[in-house]
Scaffold this motif. Sequence first.
Motif, PDB file in Angstrom:
ATOM      1  N   LYS A 148       0.828  -1.200   0.000  1.00 36.13           N
ATOM      2  CA  LYS A 148       0.000   0.000   0.000  1.00 36.13           C
ATOM      3  C   LYS A 148       0.863   1.250   0.000  1.00 36.13           C
ATOM      4  O   LYS A 148       1.822   1.351   0.762  1.00 36.13           O
ATOM      5  CB  LYS A 148      -0.931  -0.009   1.210  1.00 36.13           C
ATOM      6  N   LEU A 156      -1.032   4.396  -0.803  1.00 32.99           N
ATOM      7  CA  LEU A 156      -2.057   5.404  -0.510  1.00 32.99           C
ATOM      8  C   LEU A 156      -3.077   4.816   0.458  1.00 32.99           C
ATOM      9  O   LEU A 156      -4.287   4.983   0.298  1.00 32.99           O
ATOM     10  CB  LEU A 156      -2.759   5.862  -1.795  1.00 32.99           C
ATOM     11  N   ARG A 182      -6.593   3.162  -0.424  1.00 36.06           N
ATOM     12  CA  ARG A 182      -7.103   3.784  -1.651  1.00 36.06           C
ATOM     13  C   ARG A 182      -6.155   3.640  -2.842  1.00 36.06           C
ATOM     14  O   ARG A 182      -6.514   3.970  -3.965  1.00 36.06           O
ATOM     15  CB  ARG A 182      -7.390   5.274  -1.413  1.00 36.06           C
ATOM     16  N   GLY A 183      -4.945   3.141  -2.597  1.00 35.81           N
ATOM     17  CA  GLY A 183      -4.003   2.956  -3.690  1.00 35.81           C
ATOM     18  C   GLY A 183      -2.908   1.995  -3.292  1.00 35.81           C
ATOM     19  O   GLY A 183      -2.319   2.136  -2.215  1.00 35.81           O
ATOM     20  N   PHE A 205      -1.458  -2.292 -10.457  1.00 33.78           N
ATOM     21  CA  PHE A 205      -1.989  -1.044  -9.900  1.00 33.78           C
ATOM     22  C   PHE A 205      -3.465  -1.199  -9.534  1.00 33.78           C
ATOM     23  O   PHE A 205      -4.275  -1.597 -10.368  1.00 33.78           O
ATOM     24  CB  PHE A 205      -1.820   0.101 -10.900  1.00 33.78           C
ATOM     25  N   TYR A 206      -3.786  -0.871  -8.291  1.00 34.39           N
ATOM     26  CA  TYR A 206      -5.156  -1.041  -7.801  1.00 34.39           C
ATOM     27  C   TYR A 206      -5.534   0.188  -6.994  1.00 34.39           C
ATOM     28  O   TYR A 206      -4.863   0.543  -6.025  1.00 34.39           O
ATOM     29  CB  TYR A 206      -5.236  -2.302  -6.940  1.00 34.39           C
ATOM     30  N   PHE A 207      -6.617   0.852  -7.408  1.00 31.07           N
ATOM     31  CA  PHE A 207      -7.070   2.077  -6.750  1.00 31.07           C
ATOM     32  C   PHE A 207      -8.556   1.978  -6.392  1.00 31.07           C
ATOM     33  O   PHE A 207      -9.408   2.523  -7.091  1.00 31.07           O
ATOM     34  CB  PHE A 207      -6.838   3.284  -7.660  1.00 31.07           C
ATOM     35  N   LEU A 262     -10.867   3.541  -4.870  1.00 26.20           N
ATOM     36  CA  LEU A 262     -11.055   4.877  -4.295  1.00 26.20           C
ATOM     37  C   LEU A 262     -12.347   5.008  -3.498  1.00 26.20           C
ATOM     38  O   LEU A 262     -12.397   5.686  -2.476  1.00 26.20           O
ATOM     39  CB  LEU A 262     -11.025   5.920  -5.417  1.00 26.20           C
TER      40      LEU A 262
END
Length: 201
Positions: free
Chosen positions: A37, A39, A42-43, A134-136, A138
């Motif tokens: 992680k 973020l 969230r990211g 990449f995983y977001f 949000l």
Amino acid sequence: MKASYAKPFFVAALIILADQIIKIWVRTHMYLGEEIKFLGNRGMLHYTENNGMAFGMELGGEIGKLVLTLFRIVAVIAIGYGLVHLIKHKYHRGLIMNVALILAGAVGNIIDSTFYGVIYKYAPLFHGRVVDMFYFPLISGHFPKWFPVWGGEDFVFFRPVFNLADSAISVGVILILIYQKRYFKQEEPEVSSPNSEVVEE
């Protein structure tokens, strides 16, 4: 190679190189399903692999995988030819760079699906899996029960896990759609009216 050809292909080459560096690092430093992680929730990097298209979409079975990889190769050849055509005929620079992004993304994922199975010894040629990371997520929550189709179910935005190649393709396509009027604007020749000139006697 002339300077006009060099810049878009140089940009494409940089994206392909960066995409492969990230994928190789993820594959050699993370285990499948691991998350790093950056973020918070969230990211993050979320190591996953898929057999199919961008953002994890798939065609079923070994035949579907082979067809998809071969289609990608044909598509890359066509995109590369199209890029040369655009440069040669001096199309809008923005269009040329966006097509270069699409080409880079397509090549980046082709490398995975064509060679990774052989390089990492888990599948024959053309049957490799594309590395995503990449995983977001949000926004997450629940659809209200009255909501059509998905009522009461969980939702996550943005759910798909993707890679740099996917991003390059998406950015290129979106910018072409946004600026298509500018990119494909045709210059109309000025037509002089019969009375526009004064004939002196």
